[in-house]
Design a protein around this motif. Structure first.
Motif, PDB file in Angstrom:
ATOM      1  N   LYS A 162      -6.445  -5.613  -2.090  1.00  0.00           N
ATOM      2  CA  LYS A 162      -6.067  -4.363  -2.301  1.00  0.00           C
ATOM      3  C   LYS A 162      -5.909  -4.097  -3.593  1.00  0.00           C
ATOM      4  O   LYS A 162      -6.386  -3.027  -4.037  1.00  0.00           O
ATOM      5  N   LEU A 163      -5.479  -4.885  -4.465  1.00  0.00           N
ATOM      6  CA  LEU A 163      -5.280  -4.622  -5.811  1.00  0.00           C
ATOM      7  C   LEU A 163      -6.611  -4.802  -6.534  1.00  0.00           C
ATOM      8  O   LEU A 163      -6.526  -4.497  -7.901  1.00  0.00           O
TER       9      LEU A 163
ATOM     10  N   GLY B 141       5.269   0.293   0.141  1.00  0.00           N
ATOM     11  CA  GLY B 141       4.375   0.552  -1.060  1.00  0.00           C
ATOM     12  C   GLY B 141       5.117  -0.238  -2.167  1.00  0.00           C
ATOM     13  O   GLY B 141       4.584  -0.081  -3.346  1.00  0.00           O
TER      14      GLY B 141
ATOM     15  N   TYR C 248      -1.202   3.388  -7.515  1.00  0.00           N
ATOM     16  CA  TYR C 248      -0.062   2.411  -6.475  1.00  0.00           C
ATOM     17  C   TYR C 248       1.049   2.587  -7.391  1.00  0.00           C
ATOM     18  O   TYR C 248       2.146   2.742  -6.614  1.00  0.00           O
TER      19      TYR C 248
ATOM     20  N   LYS D 107      -6.842   3.089  -9.714  1.00  0.00           N
ATOM     21  CA  LYS D 107      -6.327   2.619  -8.478  1.00  0.00           C
ATOM     22  C   LYS D 107      -4.985   1.937  -8.603  1.00  0.00           C
ATOM     23  O   LYS D 107      -4.012   2.419  -7.919  1.00  0.00           O
TER      24      LYS D 107
ATOM     25  N   ALA E 195       0.823  -3.724  -9.017  1.00  0.00           N
ATOM     26  CA  ALA E 195       0.106  -3.128  -9.817  1.00  0.00           C
ATOM     27  C   ALA E 195       0.511  -2.988 -11.330  1.00  0.00           C
ATOM     28  O   ALA E 195      -0.037  -2.802 -12.118  1.00  0.00           O
TER      29      ALA E 195
ATOM     30  N   SER F 133       3.044  -3.126  -3.598  1.00  0.00           N
ATOM     31  CA  SER F 133       1.842  -2.794  -4.187  1.00  0.00           C
ATOM     32  C   SER F 133       2.034  -2.017  -5.425  1.00  0.00           C
ATOM     33  O   SER F 133       1.340  -2.677  -6.487  1.00  0.00           O
ATOM     34  N   ALA F 134       3.069  -1.302  -5.663  1.00  0.00           N
ATOM     35  CA  ALA F 134       3.449  -0.667  -6.828  1.00  0.00           C
ATOM     36  C   ALA F 134       3.786  -1.808  -7.940  1.00  0.00           C
ATOM     37  O   ALA F 134       3.336  -1.569  -8.931  1.00  0.00           O
TER      38      ALA F 134
END
Length: 152
Positions: free
Chosen positions: A135-136, A100, A17, A13, A107, A103-104
């Motif tokens: 989410k992470l 994003g 991301y 996951k 991550a 998130s990226a």
């Protein structure tokens, strides 16, 4: 506050991301040049200013920024470092949100922290941060009251 993902931590996951950013933006690890560039940007200062200088950040800190061309548009970094971990700092320029980037970069920071054997501590200050942490792969451990004191 949150606790780190343990057995539920999904490398797949996190990789998805990070990979989701490619093509739209370039992600780079914060080096000496990017350290100084972050200090010049209001939204990115906290990526590095918990360290006394660039050398200290490069030795103890870790962070990643997303660039559009040469322009820093967001990132995630160690706001501070302690012996066994870091405190994660995430910020994206207001006009670049919902793409994003947070998130990226978050991550990638988590991946790097785990690779280094350090704890990527996440202290969510608002609902958006809580949602991103969940989410992470983080789980909410407890809440607390925080106060903001304006600087003078």
């Amino acid at each position: 506050s949150t606790e780190p993902p343990a057995t539920r931590f999904s490398k797949r996951k996190l990789r998805a991301y990070v990979d989701g950013l490619s093509g739209k933006f370039e992600m780079r690890r914060i080096d000496e040049e990017l350290y100084y560039r972050c200090l010049e940007l209001d939204f990115a200062k906290d990526f590095v200013r918990g360290f006394k200088d660039a050398k200290h950040f490069l030795n103890r800190g870790i962070g990643f920024v997303a660039l559009r061309g040469e322009e820093i548009v967001g990132g995630a970094s160690s706001f501070l470092r302690y012996q066994q971990g870091i405190e994660v700092e995430v910020s994206v320029r207001t006009d670049m949100r919902r793409r994003g980037i947070a998130s990226a970069c978050s991550a990638r920071l988590i991946q790097a922290s785990v690779e280094m054997g350090i704890y990527p501590g996440w202290d969510a200050a608002n609902i958006e941060s809580i949602r991103l942490a969940e989410k992470l792969g983080y789980r909410i451990k407890s809440g607390y009251t925080a106060y903001s004191v304006p600087s003078f």
